[in-house]
Every structure is written in structure tokens, then in C-alpha cells.
Design a protein around this motif. Structure first.
Motif, PDB file in Angstrom:
ATOM      1  N   ALA A   1       0.835  -1.199   0.000  1.00 21.94           N
ATOM      2  CA  ALA A   1       0.000   0.000   0.000  1.00 21.94           C
ATOM      3  C   ALA A   1       0.869   1.248   0.000  1.00 21.94           C
ATOM      4  CB  ALA A   1      -0.917  -0.006   1.223  1.00 21.94           C
ATOM      5  N   ILE A   2       1.919   1.235   0.824  1.00 17.97           N
ATOM      6  CA  ILE A   2       2.825   2.387   0.848  1.00 17.97           C
ATOM      7  C   ILE A   2       3.531   2.520  -0.500  1.00 17.97           C
ATOM      8  CG2 ILE A   2       4.905   3.294   1.923  1.00 17.97           C
ATOM      9  CD1 ILE A   2       3.985   1.926   4.496  1.00 17.97           C
ATOM     10  N   ALA A   3       3.955   1.357  -1.026  1.00 11.99           N
ATOM     11  CA  ALA A   3       4.646   1.386  -2.314  1.00 11.99           C
ATOM     12  C   ALA A   3       3.748   1.971  -3.389  1.00 11.99           C
ATOM     13  CB  ALA A   3       5.093  -0.026  -2.697  1.00 11.99           C
ATOM     14  N   PHE A   4       2.465   1.635  -3.328  1.00 10.38           N
ATOM     15  CA  PHE A   4       1.515   2.186  -4.311  1.00 10.38           C
ATOM     16  C   PHE A   4       1.512   3.709  -4.243  1.00 10.38           C
ATOM     17  CE2 PHE A   4      -2.794   3.997  -4.472  1.00 10.38           C
ATOM     18  CZ  PHE A   4      -2.984   3.945  -5.838  1.00 10.38           C
ATOM     19  N   ALA A   5       1.413   4.233  -3.009  1.00 14.22           N
ATOM     20  CA  ALA A   5       1.374   5.695  -2.874  1.00 14.22           C
ATOM     21  C   ALA A   5       2.663   6.307  -3.416  1.00 14.22           C
ATOM     22  CB  ALA A   5       1.182   6.071  -1.405  1.00 14.22           C
ATOM     23  N   LEU A   6       3.790   5.666  -3.113  1.00 10.56           N
ATOM     24  CA  LEU A   6       5.060   6.215  -3.581  1.00 10.56           C
ATOM     25  C   LEU A   6       5.143   6.178  -5.102  1.00 10.56           C
ATOM     26  CD1 LEU A   6       7.605   4.818  -0.996  1.00 10.56           C
ATOM     27  CD2 LEU A   6       6.783   7.139  -1.249  1.00 10.56           C
ATOM     28  N   ILE A   7       4.676   5.058  -5.682  1.00  9.05           N
ATOM     29  CA  ILE A   7       4.758   4.957  -7.148  1.00  9.05           C
ATOM     30  C   ILE A   7       3.923   6.052  -7.789  1.00  9.05           C
ATOM     31  CG2 ILE A   7       4.226   3.516  -9.126  1.00  9.05           C
ATOM     32  CD1 ILE A   7       4.777   1.096  -7.422  1.00  9.05           C
ATOM     33  N   ILE A   8       2.721   6.250  -7.236  1.00 13.21           N
ATOM     34  CA  ILE A   8       1.852   7.273  -7.819  1.00 13.21           C
ATOM     35  C   ILE A   8       2.493   8.654  -7.691  1.00 13.21           C
ATOM     36  CG2 ILE A   8      -0.281   8.530  -7.313  1.00 13.21           C
ATOM     37  CD1 ILE A   8      -0.930   6.242  -8.936  1.00 13.21           C
ATOM     38  N   LEU A   9       3.119   8.899  -6.518  1.00 13.04           N
ATOM     39  CA  LEU A   9       3.619  10.253  -6.278  1.00 13.04           C
ATOM     40  C   LEU A   9       4.928  10.520  -6.997  1.00 13.04           C
ATOM     41  CD1 LEU A   9       2.780  10.679  -2.504  1.00 13.04           C
ATOM     42  CD2 LEU A   9       1.710  11.781  -4.441  1.00 13.04           C
ATOM     43  N   ILE A  10       5.895   9.599  -6.829  1.00 12.27           N
ATOM     44  CA  ILE A  10       7.213   9.921  -7.359  1.00 12.27           C
ATOM     45  C   ILE A  10       7.678   8.927  -8.398  1.00 12.27           C
ATOM     46  CG2 ILE A  10       7.962  11.121  -5.264  1.00 12.27           C
ATOM     47  CD1 ILE A  10       9.485   8.571  -4.538  1.00 12.27           C
ATOM     48  N   GLY A  11       6.800   7.966  -8.741  1.00 16.35           N
ATOM     49  CA  GLY A  11       7.242   6.875  -9.609  1.00 16.35           C
ATOM     50  C   GLY A  11       7.862   7.332 -10.907  1.00 16.35           C
ATOM     51  N   LYS A  12       7.255   8.342 -11.527  1.00 16.09           N
ATOM     52  CA  LYS A  12       7.717   8.715 -12.866  1.00 16.09           C
ATOM     53  C   LYS A  12       9.119   9.290 -12.861  1.00 16.09           C
ATOM     54  CE  LYS A  12       3.584   9.039 -15.459  1.00 16.09           C
ATOM     55  NZ  LYS A  12       2.517   9.816 -16.033  1.00 16.09           N
ATOM     56  N   ARG A  13       9.563   9.758 -11.681  1.00 17.13           N
ATOM     57  CA  ARG A  13      10.878  10.384 -11.642  1.00 17.13           C
ATOM     58  C   ARG A  13      11.979   9.381 -11.316  1.00 17.13           C
ATOM     59  NH1 ARG A  13       8.944  14.778  -7.785  1.00 17.13           N
ATOM     60  NH2 ARG A  13       7.024  15.176  -8.899  1.00 17.13           N
ATOM     61  N   LEU A  14      11.592   8.162 -10.970  1.00 13.68           N
ATOM     62  CA  LEU A  14      12.611   7.189 -10.599  1.00 13.68           C
ATOM     63  C   LEU A  14      13.251   6.595 -11.847  1.00 13.68           C
ATOM     64  CD1 LEU A  14      10.733   5.464  -7.686  1.00 13.68           C
ATOM     65  CD2 LEU A  14      12.644   7.016  -7.557  1.00 13.68           C
ATOM     66  N   PRO A  15      14.461   6.065 -11.688  1.00 20.86           N
ATOM     67  CA  PRO A  15      15.167   5.567 -12.879  1.00 20.86           C
ATOM     68  C   PRO A  15      14.419   4.467 -13.607  1.00 20.86           C
ATOM     69  CG  PRO A  15      16.300   5.004 -10.835  1.00 20.86           C
ATOM     70  CD  PRO A  15      15.288   6.011 -10.488  1.00 20.86           C
ATOM     71  N   MET A  16      13.696   3.615 -12.871  1.00 19.74           N
ATOM     72  CA  MET A  16      12.964   2.545 -13.569  1.00 19.74           C
ATOM     73  C   MET A  16      11.473   2.828 -13.588  1.00 19.74           C
ATOM     74  SD  MET A  16      15.021  -0.728 -12.222  1.00 19.74           S
ATOM     75  CE  MET A  16      13.963  -1.979 -12.936  1.00 19.74           C
ATOM     76  N   LYS A  17      11.108   4.075 -13.511  1.00 18.52           N
ATOM     77  CA  LYS A  17       9.711   4.526 -13.638  1.00 18.52           C
ATOM     78  C   LYS A  17       8.795   3.935 -12.566  1.00 18.52           C
ATOM     79  CE  LYS A  17      10.402   6.463 -17.744  1.00 18.52           C
ATOM     80  NZ  LYS A  17      10.624   7.888 -17.714  1.00 18.52           N
ATOM     81  N   GLY A  18       9.353   3.668 -11.407  1.00 21.58           N
ATOM     82  CA  GLY A  18       8.499   3.202 -10.318  1.00 21.58           C
ATOM     83  C   GLY A  18       8.349   1.702 -10.241  1.00 21.58           C
ATOM     84  N   SER A  19       8.781   0.995 -11.286  1.00 18.87           N
ATOM     85  CA  SER A  19       8.589  -0.453 -11.234  1.00 18.87           C
ATOM     86  C   SER A  19       9.444  -1.088 -10.150  1.00 18.87           C
ATOM     87  CB  SER A  19       8.920  -1.062 -12.583  1.00 18.87           C
ATOM     88  OG  SER A  19      10.240  -0.743 -12.935  1.00 18.87           O
ATOM     89  N   GLU A  20      10.616  -0.473  -9.874  1.00 21.10           N
ATOM     90  CA  GLU A  20      11.476  -1.073  -8.853  1.00 21.10           C
ATOM     91  C   GLU A  20      10.794  -1.043  -7.492  1.00 21.10           C
ATOM     92  OE1 GLU A  20      11.658   1.952 -10.092  1.00 21.10           O
ATOM     93  OE2 GLU A  20      13.565   2.891  -9.610  1.00 21.10           O
ATOM     94  N   LEU A  21      10.011   0.033  -7.236  1.00 17.49           N
ATOM     95  CA  LEU A  21       9.302   0.090  -5.952  1.00 17.49           C
ATOM     96  C   LEU A  21       8.310  -1.066  -5.846  1.00 17.49           C
ATOM     97  CD1 LEU A  21       8.508   3.857  -5.491  1.00 17.49           C
ATOM     98  CD2 LEU A  21       9.871   2.407  -4.022  1.00 17.49           C
ATOM     99  N   GLY A  22       7.578  -1.311  -6.937  1.00 14.38           N
ATOM    100  CA  GLY A  22       6.609  -2.396  -6.923  1.00 14.38           C
ATOM    101  C   GLY A  22       7.277  -3.730  -6.662  1.00 14.38           C
ATOM    102  N   VAL A  23       8.357  -3.999  -7.415  1.00  9.67           N
ATOM    103  CA  VAL A  23       9.021  -5.293  -7.268  1.00  9.67           C
ATOM    104  C   VAL A  23       9.588  -5.435  -5.857  1.00  9.67           C
ATOM    105  CG1 VAL A  23      10.898  -6.718  -8.103  1.00  9.67           C
ATOM    106  CG2 VAL A  23       9.516  -5.429  -9.708  1.00  9.67           C
TER     107      VAL A  23
END
Lengths: 164, 771, 99
Positions: free
Chosen positions: B31-53
Motif C-alpha cells: 500500500a505504501i509502495a503504491f502511494a510512492l509509485i503514484i507520487l514519485i514513480g515517474k521520476r525514478l530511474p525505472m519509472k516506479g517499477s522497482e518500488l513495486g518489485v
């Protein structure tokens, strides 16, 4: 008791006079300063009503912050510091009867309901702790809602006032 | 007390541990990862997918730790001791006397499903890294996938029905978002809507069931257990206590089962599931085959006492669950024969397997059904990911078996091998995992006296083997066709669902023709196929008692629990009301009668003794299915035997059957054309009729009479009297308007004056009246 | 002390405020009149709190002060915006809503 009543009377008269000056004066800055008197009088009345925390808050928020806002608002809208002739509009004459009718209505209702009921004599001053117990206990939800209102107001004021 | 102590044994506290106590972290992390992906995912090097994995991997680690400690906990209990679930509950919010809790209910069942969900989610997310590379909504895809996992995990470990409902609805929402991931295509967004609405139709039952259970169970649970009527533990105990009114609990069970029908794609609400394959393949693999759709099965298994008592499982020759399960098995297996889209074959196969699980639960085979959730997740996820691998690397984003596949076994050896292993597991061939779960279900269904449904189960097994052989033949054997043969016509003719998956970067690579997929795709496939091969041995009934680990770890023991209230909290001081020595192996009263002294949490169920003969028989049926299907497939698709090709056109009955299947039994037509129209159209038609006949009639009558009267009036009155009046009234109106116009001056002060004066006058009136 | 002396003070201030809202043309002065109204309400609340021996009135008085602060902030923001666009803060000149 006598002292309190005398105090009340003096403050009340000052407040009423000051309030009348606020709505009748021809100088915006003077109006703001008369408003300070009204607000300070209100704070004094709060103390008479055993509400010292509210009184302090009144001084801090109203006289401290809101008045500064008013003065800045006056300054930024470049009102003349001196007297101005057209501060009132053509509905001035309508306002007097409206106010009087309301006063009559409220006066009738008040005398009818409370007559000569007295306030409790030995009222102890409500401590800040009691107020905070109320705010952070049963009234927590309105408190949250209020926080959001303030946040929205801050954001809204900035959005409205910024130049672009 | 001394009397009780002589008959009972005071047991040592059960082993627990950090992972069990903190299992609630498992859904919190995604759930936390979801919020992070939505908020900052696009700016991460792997577009937020690393947070999900990463979040899924950590959830998996936590779930595995909890699983290990749960096993220790069951081992620390004696054989006849009820293993208390690890329950934690916090108050979430209170409203009007209702106390909605939030918390965890960790027992063997929830641990099992937690591990499955976390595991498959992890693999699917890794797979998606490659499969969706370059997708235009890459970040959102991972966000939704992670949120889905969070919702499912929360639902699985929920300790009360409100949290369960929350997780259930989050899954429904994510399912909608993910099916419609490529919403630009009309078919996809329509499939998403269809899935959402169909499942919502069933969800009404869930709401009804939860509230019925709450209002009927709350008093009992508060009195006996001190928990609210939403608590799963409380509801289970209440259902078995003999307290519930039989009508109420039956209606509640039926209502809950309707929700399961919607979510788990059971007949007659299964139609959304095959359409849901419009989503990306990883989504089909995760949501619509291995995890989300078993939520309905999970609900039945979770609140099994309610269904057990409400639907009188074991007590009658048939009940709602077995009937629905049986129908689903056969009709969806039949539908799988006429599909050309490989994902649709798998989708119908999923529906059919879910039918097996329901059948098992309905027939009292709780453990085999739950075990089937476990094994099915692995091999079905593997099959879907295999299909995705084919479309990704070989058939140019097409899923059409007849047009774009064939002969792929040589170019895609890894995909082929994993596919074959999973297919054999799905068919239930001996050492593969499906055998140990599916055969157990069929066996136990027969053992519990549902003979007709055992035969249906065997027919289903035959059909499963046959349609999977057909699909395998079309995909991997014979001659390469269409895109897999290398001459891919670009995107205009072939019927592809994933057509716009990733046009840009991949088309260059795709033009080399079919090839094996990359490591990020094949590694999950290999892991899953190894599990498809081996996971069955966790409960290998044929090898005797010592192999039945699942029974030990997962199945709740149906013993009465007597709690001593003065010795501290629940779980600490339990006294098990052990039967006296000669009764040890007799039936527990749980489920069959009212418990006398204690509280039951699980009904007593039977286990069929394993017989090799029966296993041989079902194995023979499976091989028969494979053989017949293989021969027919060879004749039909490769040799093009003239006697078989076009058979459906020549033989009327077959043609009728084929048409019925192709049109999916006309269920969609029934829903969309008949039911929706029969509700919408009569209303419209009645309104039209009313409009035409009654209103218009009145109007016409009035009009006619008016005309006659007016003809007379015109001559006499109108010209002389009225005209003058009309002109005068028009003038009056105009002058009134002009007079009233100043009130709408647009001046705020004036409005304020009017407002306050009105208020003042009103107040005055009020005061005078009241005094 | 009578209950009514405070309530009458509140009533008088309220009516003065109402008169100000109606009679004033300058937007800033209008806002000031609204502040007077809000203060009169606060006096009433605190009087009743004292009379009933509860602290609820205090809580709401504080809330009103907070809301008034927010209101002044937004109100003056609006006035500034109006001034910037119209070069005047006379309410009478803002009659776009004329019917």
C-alpha cells in the motif's frame, strides 16, 4: 460584583461607541483602529466571562494578525490615508431600519427568555487545559475540519493574491 | 474446576513469533509502495517499477517468515489441540454504536494464500518489467498491480468482514483499471466495464451477507467472545454454536455465495472472466487466473462454518455450491473447445478449475479445495505467462492459435517445456501437482456421497485434458502459421489484444521472427513450472499420512475450545476439552451438533482414504482425453482429414452445439439483450404507451373540445373582450418587470440589505408569535 | 451580573455590524463589519458557556476565531484581486450580476 458590573458597563459603552465609529467613520485607517478598540473590548469581556484562553487568543489572532491583514489590505488597495467622502453607498438609509428592527426582535426575544436571570456568582475561570480537553476530545473532528479550512484558506489566499 | 481439570489438559502456550505477530505489515508495504509509485514513480530511474518489485519481494519475505513460524506453531500443538489463529485487532472507527475494527487473522488458510499471492505477484511483476517495457502507462501499470496486491493481501489476512470487504473492493477496482489498461481500444474498455459491473452485481450479495451476519451474530459474539459481529472468528464460532436461526444463516450463506459467483466467475456470472483477457497478459496471469478470482473461493473457505451450516453441507445430496460448481466445470470446459484465442482457452480453463474448488468446498472437501487454490495458482500463472511469452516473442502480439501459432516447440524450448509441465499439472497427471489436489477433490466428493458430482468431476477432467491437448497441439506442434512462421502482416488483420503493447522499441526486434523470450520472462516461467511440478508433494495423500503436511498445517482442527476467562487473554491459557480415552477417535460434535461446553471454530470433515485403483481410473480418463484429442487435432489441423473438416456444417446437431458454444450459450445475449432490455424496454415502452394513449388522448380530447369552444369564443368573446385584456395584461407584466428590475441590480450591498431586512422581519414575526 | 447584559451587548454589536455590511461601499470596511458580527456571536457563546457551566462555548468561540482568520485572509485576497482587475474596491462598481 459591583466592580465587575462597572467594568462591564464602561467596556460595553466603549465598545459600542467604537463599533459605531467603525461603521460611520470616513477614514479607512481610522476604522481599522476603532476596530482594534472593539476587539480589545471584546477580549476584556471574555475575561469577565471567565474565558481567559479565548481572550488571549482574541488578542493574538484578531488584534495581532487580522488587524495587520486589514491594514495591509488598506495599503495595497491604495486607499487614501486621509478622509474619504464616498465610503458609504446609497443603502445607508436602508441599513438603519434594518438594524433597528433586528435589535427590537432580539431584544424582545432576550427579555422574554432570560428576563433577570443571573450568571452564576462563583464562576471559576475555565482553564486552558479544560478547553484543550474538549477540543482534542469530543470536538476533535471539527478541529480537523477546521485545519482543512485553514489550509484551504491559505492556499486560496495565495492563489487569489499572487500576480500572474 | 477440579472436575474440569481432571478431564482436560492444560496446554502449554502455542509458539508464536515476530513474523506472525506482525503479519499485518504484509499488505501495508504494497500500500505504501503504491502511494510512492503514484507520487514519485515517474521520476525514478525505472519509472516506479522497482518500488513495486521491491515491495512485493519484502511482502513475500514477511509472508514466508510467517509461514515458517506458523508451521512451528502447529508443531508445538498437540495432535488434538486447536491451533489458535494469531489475531490482532485495532479499532478503526466507531460510528453510531458500530465498532469497525482493523486487524489480522492469521491461520493456516490465510498464510497459505498470503504466500501464494505474494509469490505470484513478485514473479508477475518481474515478468512485467520486460513484457511492458516502453508502455505508455508503465508507471500506472505497476501502481495498479501493487495496489492490487495490497488489497488482496489485506483481504486475505482480514480479521473482520469490513476489512475483507475493503480488500475485496480494492481488487475489483484494480481489476477494472488493469483490464482497461489499454483503454484506447474500445473492446478493452468495454471488457473492463463488463467485468466491473458483473462483479458488482455479485457484490451486492456480499454487502447483504455481511450485514445479515452482523445483525444476527453480534449479540452472541459480544457475549461469548467479546468481539463484534464483523469478526471472522466470531462469525465462525457463532455459526457452529447452534445459536443461529437456520433461515437467517441460509439466506446469509446464499447471499455471500452470490458474491463468490461474481468474483470467482462461476456460472451464471462467469461471462466477464474470458473478456477480462483483454488486459495485458501479466494481469490475466495474476488477477484473472491465480489470485483475484480465487477470492470467492477464499471467502467460502474463510467463512466455511457459515456455509457448512447454512447450506447443510454433508447433510444433503446436493446444495447450491456443488450444483453451481458442477455446472461451471462442464460448461466452461466445453466452451474452451471452440476458442481460437489461447488466452481465452486458459480463461475458460480457469473458470472450470474454480468450479472444481467450489465443488470441493461444497462437498465438504475443504482441504483439497484449498490445496487446489495453491497448486492451481502456480500452473495457471505459468500457462498464462507462457502464452504471454509466445505472443511477446513469437507471434507478434497475437493470441490467435489457429492463425499465428504452430510449431513453436523448436524455437521456444523453455516456454514449451514449462508449458508442457503446467499442462500436465492442469490435467492432473500423476506426479504433477494438479493430480494431488484435483484428484483429491474428486475422490472426496465421491466419498462424501455426492456421486453424481464425482462423475461430473471426472467428465470435467476428461474435457480438461482434451482441450489442453488441442491448445498445445495448435500452439507448439504442426506447421508454423502466420506470424510465427515469420511473415507477419503488420497489425492490420490479426486479431490481437496486445497489439499496441509496445510498438516502438519492439518492432525492430520482432521482425527477426519467432525466438525465445528474454531472461526476465523465462526465469519466472521456470520457477513456476518447477513449483507446478513439485508443489503437490506438500500434501501427497498417496504416500501416506506423513506426507500430508497441508492437513497438519492448514486445516483447522475441529475441537471444542474451552476458554478460561480468568487466566489472561485468549491464546494464552487454553484448555482443550479432550474427549475421554475411548472416544478419542470418534467424531467431534463440531458442525454436527451444538457444542456443549466450548466453542467450535471449524466443522468436523471427513477425508477419503486414498485408493490407487481410483487414481488409476481417473488417470486413465485423463490419458484417454489426451489421446483422443491428440488424434483428432492431428487429423483436423494437420492432415485436414476430409471427414472431419467442416463436420459442424454437415451434422446438424453438432452444428447446433458448436453454434451454442461459439455464442457462449447466449448468456451475454441473455444479459445484455434480454435482461437489460426486459427491464429497460418495458419501462420505456410503457412510458411511450402512456404518453401516446393516455396523455395524448387527453390532450387530443382537450384540444378538440377546446377548438370547438374556442371557435365560438373567438367570434364572441375574444375579439371583443379578451383582446383588450390580453393587451392590457402584457402591458402590466412589462411594467411589473421594469419595476422589479432594480432589485436585480447586481449590487451586493443591496442584496445584503434585502437579506437582512427579510431576516429581521421574519425574526420579529417569530418572536411576536412565540411570546 | 445578568445574563442579559452580555446578550444585549452582543445584540447591539450584531446590529451595528449588520448596518455596516449594508451601508459600507468599501470592501475592506465591509469585512471589518463582518468581524464585528463574528465578535458579537463569540460574546454570546461565552455567555452561555458561563451560564451553563460547560466549556463547549469556549471551543466554538475558538473555532470561530480561526474561521474568521481564514475568512479575512481569503476575503482580502479577493479584494486585492478585484482591485487589481478593476482599480477600485467599491462594491457598487461590481455589478456584473445585474439582472
Amino acid at each position: 460584583m459591583i466592580a465587575q458590573n462597572i467594568g462591564f458597563l464602561i467596556i460595553a459603552i466603549v465598545m459600542i461607541v467604537a463599533a459605531l465609529r467603525v461603521v460611520t467613520t470616513n477614514n479607512v485607517v481610522h476604522a481599522a483602529l476603532w476596530l482594534v478598540v472593539v476587539l480589545a473590548g471584546a477580549a476584556a469581556q471574555y475575561i469577565l466571562l471567565a474565558a481567559e484562553f479565548v481572550a488571549v487568543t482574541q488578542v493574538l489572532v484578531y488584534i495581532g494578525a487580522v488587524m495587520v491583514l486589514f491594514l495591509f489590505g488598506t495599503m495595497l488597495t491604495r486607499a487614501r490615508i486621509g478622509a474619504e467622502s464616498d465610503l458609504n453607498n446609497s443603502y445607508k438609509k436602508l441599513g438603519i431600519p434594518v438594524g433597528l428592527v433586528m435589535l427590537v426582535a432580539m431584544g424582545l426575544a432576550l427579555t422574554d427568555s432570560f428576563g433577570d436571570e443571573k450568571l452564576p456568582e462563583s464562576a471559576k475561570v475555565v482553564s486552558t487545559q479544560e478547553v484543550s480537553d474538549q477540543i482534542f476530545g469530543p470536538y476533535l473532528l471539527p478541529f480537523w475540519a477546521l485545519s482543512f479550512v485553514l489550509l484551504a484558506a491559505v492556499v486560496g489566499a495565495i492563489v487569489l493574491a499572487r500576480k500572474d | 474446576m477440579s472436575l474440569l481439570a481432571s478431564e482436560s489438559e492444560i496446554l502449554a502456550p502455542l509458539a508464536s513469533g515476530w513474523f506472525l505477530e506482525h503479519a499485518w505489515l504484509i499488505p501495508v508495504i504494497p500500500a505504501i509502495a503504491f502511494a510512492l509509485i503514484i507520487l514519485i514513480g515517474k521520476r525514478l530511474p525505472m519509472k516506479g517499477s522497482e518500488l513495486g518489485v521491491l515491495s512485493m519481494i519484502s511482502s513475500l519475505v514477511l509472508a514466508a517468515g510467517a509461514g515458517y513460524q506458523w508451521i512451528q506453531r502447529t508443531n508445538s500443538a498437540t495432535e488434538d489441540q486447536f491451533v489458535e489463529p494469531v489475531i490482532k485487532s485495532w479499532s478503526w472507527w466507531r460510528s453510531g454504536g458500530f465498532d469497525f475494527g482493523i486487524g489480522q487473522h492469521i491461520d493456516g488458510l490465510s498464510i497459505l494464500v498470503l504466500i501464494v499471492v505474494a509469490f505470484i505477484s513478485t514473479l508477475v511483476q518481474i515478468y512485467s518489467l520486460e513484457y511492458l517495457r516502453g508502455d505508455r502507462r508503465y508507471t500506472h501499470f505497476f501502481a495498479a498491480l501493487t495496489l492490487f496486491s495490497g488489497g488482496m493481501l489485506a483481504m486475505v489476512l482480514a480479521d473482520n468482514m469490513m476489512l475483507f470487504l475493503l480488500g475485496w473492493e480494492i481488487m475489483g477496482l484494480c481489476s477494472f483499471m488493469l483490464i482497461g489498461h489499454w483503454w484506447e481500444e474500445d473492446a478493452n474498455s468495454r471488457a473492463a466495464l463488463k467485468a466491473f459491473f458483473t462483479v458488482r452485481t455479485g457484490d451486492v450479495g456480499l454487502l447483504v451477507g455481511i450485514s445479515m451476519l452482523y445483525f444476527s451474530a453480534n449479540d452472541w459474539t459480544q457475549e461469548h467472545l467479546g468481539v463484534s459481529g464483523f469478526s471472522i472468528r466470531g462469525i465462525s464460532a457463532w455459526a457452529l454454536s447452534g445459536a443461529p436461526n437456520s433461515t437467517v444463516i441460509t439466506i446469509a450463506a446464499v447471499a455471500l455465495f452470490i458474491a463468490c459467483i461474481g468474483k470467482s466467475g462461476q456460472f451464471p456470472l462467469h461471462t466477464w472472466l474470458p473478456d477480462a483477457m483483454a488486459g495485458p497478459t501479466p494481469v490475466s496471469s495474476l488477477l484473472h487466473s491465480s489470485t483475484m478470482v480465487v477470492a470467492g473461493v477464499y471467502l467460502v473457505a474463510r467463512l466455511y462454518p457459515v456455509f457448512f451450516v447454512g447450506l447443510n453441507i454433508l447433510g444433503s445430496g446436493g446444495n447450491l455450491i456443488v450444483i453451481i460448481g458442477g455446472i461451471t466445470i462442464v460448461i466452461s470446459a466445453a466452451l474452451a473447445f471452440v476458442q481460437n484465442d489461447i488466452k481465452r482457452v486458459l480463461a475458460y480453463s480457469t473458470v472450470s478449475q474454480l468450479g472444481y474448488m467450489m465443488l470441493g468446498l461444497g462437498a465438504g472437501a475443504w482441504l483439497p479445495a484449498v490445496f487446489h487454490i495453491f497448486t492451481h495458482a502456480f500452473f495457471k500463472a505459468c500457462l498464462f505467462l507462457g502464452a504471454g511469452s509466445i505472443s511477446h516473442s513469437a507471434s507478434h502480439h497475437s493470441f490467435d492459435m489457429k492463425r499465428d501459432m504452430g510449431g513453436l516447440r523448436k524455437v521456444m524450448p523453455i516456454t514449451f517445456t514449462t508449458w508442457i509441465i503446467s499442462t500436465l499439472a492442469l490435467c492432473g497427471v500423476f506426479p504433477f501437482s494438479g493430480f494431488f489436489s484435483k484428484d483429491e477433490i474428486i475422490d472426496n466428493v465421491g466419498h462424501n456421497g455426492y456421486n453424481l458430482f464425482m462423475i461430473i468431476g471426472l467428465i470435467g477432467a476428461f474435457m480438461t485434458a482434451a482441450y489442453m491437448t488441442r491448445a498445445t497441439y495448435l500452439t507448439f506442434f504442426g506447421e508454423p502459421r502466420g506470424a510465427s512462421a515469420g511473415h507477419a502482416d503488420h497489425g492490420d488483420t490479426h486479431n490481437s489484444h496486445d497489439a499496441d503493447a509496445s510498438h516502438d522499441a519492439h518492432d525492430v526486434e520482432q521482425s527477426h521472427g519467432p525466438h525465445e523470450s528474454g531472461l526476465l520472462i523465462t526465469i519466472p516461467l521456470i520457477i513456476l513450472s518447477v513449483l507446478a511440478l513439485s508443489s503437490g508433494f506438500l500434501n501427497a495423500t498417496p504416500f501416506g499420512e506423513s506426507w500430508e503436511r497441508m492437513k497438519l498445517w492448514v486445516e483447522p482442527r475441529s475441537v471444542e475450545v474451552v476458554e478460561e476467562t480468568h487466566l489472561g487473554g485468549p491464546g494464552e491459557s487454553l484448555i482443550i476439552n479432550l474427549p475421554s480415552a475411548e472416544e478419542v477417535h470418534s467424531k467431534s460434535v463440531c458442525g454436527s451438533a451444538q457444542p456443549e461446553t466450548g466453542i467450535c471454530y471449524a466443522p468436523q470433515l471427513n477425508h477419503a482414504p486414498f485408493k490407487w485403483l481410483k487414481a488409476m481410473m481417473s488417470m486413465a480418463i485423463v490419458f484417454l482425453g489426451i489421446a483422443i484429442s491428440w488424434i483428432l487435432s492431428t487429423l483436423l489441423f494437420t492432415k485436414r482429414a476430409p471427414r472431419l473438416v467442416g463436420l459442424t456444417q454437415r451434422v446438424k446437431i453438432l452444428g447446433f452445439g458448436h453454434k451454442l458454444l461459439v455464442n457462449k450459450y447466449y448468456l451475454d445475449v441473455l444479459y445484455e439483450k434480454v435482461i437489460v432490455r426486459s427491464i429497460a424496454y418495458p419501462v420505456a415502452r410503457a412510458a411511450y404507451w402512456f404518453n401516446q394513449n393516455i396523455l395524448d388522448g387527453i390532450l387530443h380530447a382537450i384540444a378538440n373540445s377546446t377548438r370547438k369552444i374556442s371557435g365560438w369564443v373567438y367570434k364572441n368573446v375574444d375579439q371583443l373582450v379578451v383582446d383588450g385584456t390580453v393587451n392590457n395584461s402584457a402591458t402590466l407584466t412589462k411594467s411589473l418587470g421594469t419595476a422589479a428590475q432594480p432589485t436585480q441590480s447586481g449590487k451586493v450591498s443591496q442584496y445584503a440589505a434585502l437579506l437582512f431586512s427579510a431576516a429581521a422581519v421574519a425574526a420579529l414575526v417569530l418572536v411576536i408569535i412565540n411570546t | 451580573m445578568f445574563v442579559n447584559q452580555f446578550l444585549f451587548l452582543g445584540a447591539i454589536l450584531f446590529c451595528i455590524g449588520v448596518y455596516g455590511v449594508v451601508a459600507r461601499k468599501n470592501a475592506v470596511l465591509m469585512l471589518m463589519s463582518i468581524e464585528i458580527i463574528l465578535n458579537s456571536v463569540n460574546i454570546n457563546l461565552l455567555t452561555f458557556a458561563l451560564r451553563n457551566g460547560s466549556t463547549d462555548g469556549h471551543v466554538f468561540a475558538l473555532y470561530i476565531i480561526a474561521v474568521a482568520a481564514a475568512e479575512v485572509g481569503v476575503g482580502l485576497g479577493l479584494v486585492l484581486l478585484v482591485y487589481r482587475n478593476k482599480k477600485t474596491i467599491s462594491i457598487d462598481d461590481l455589478s456584473e450580476m445585474r439582472g
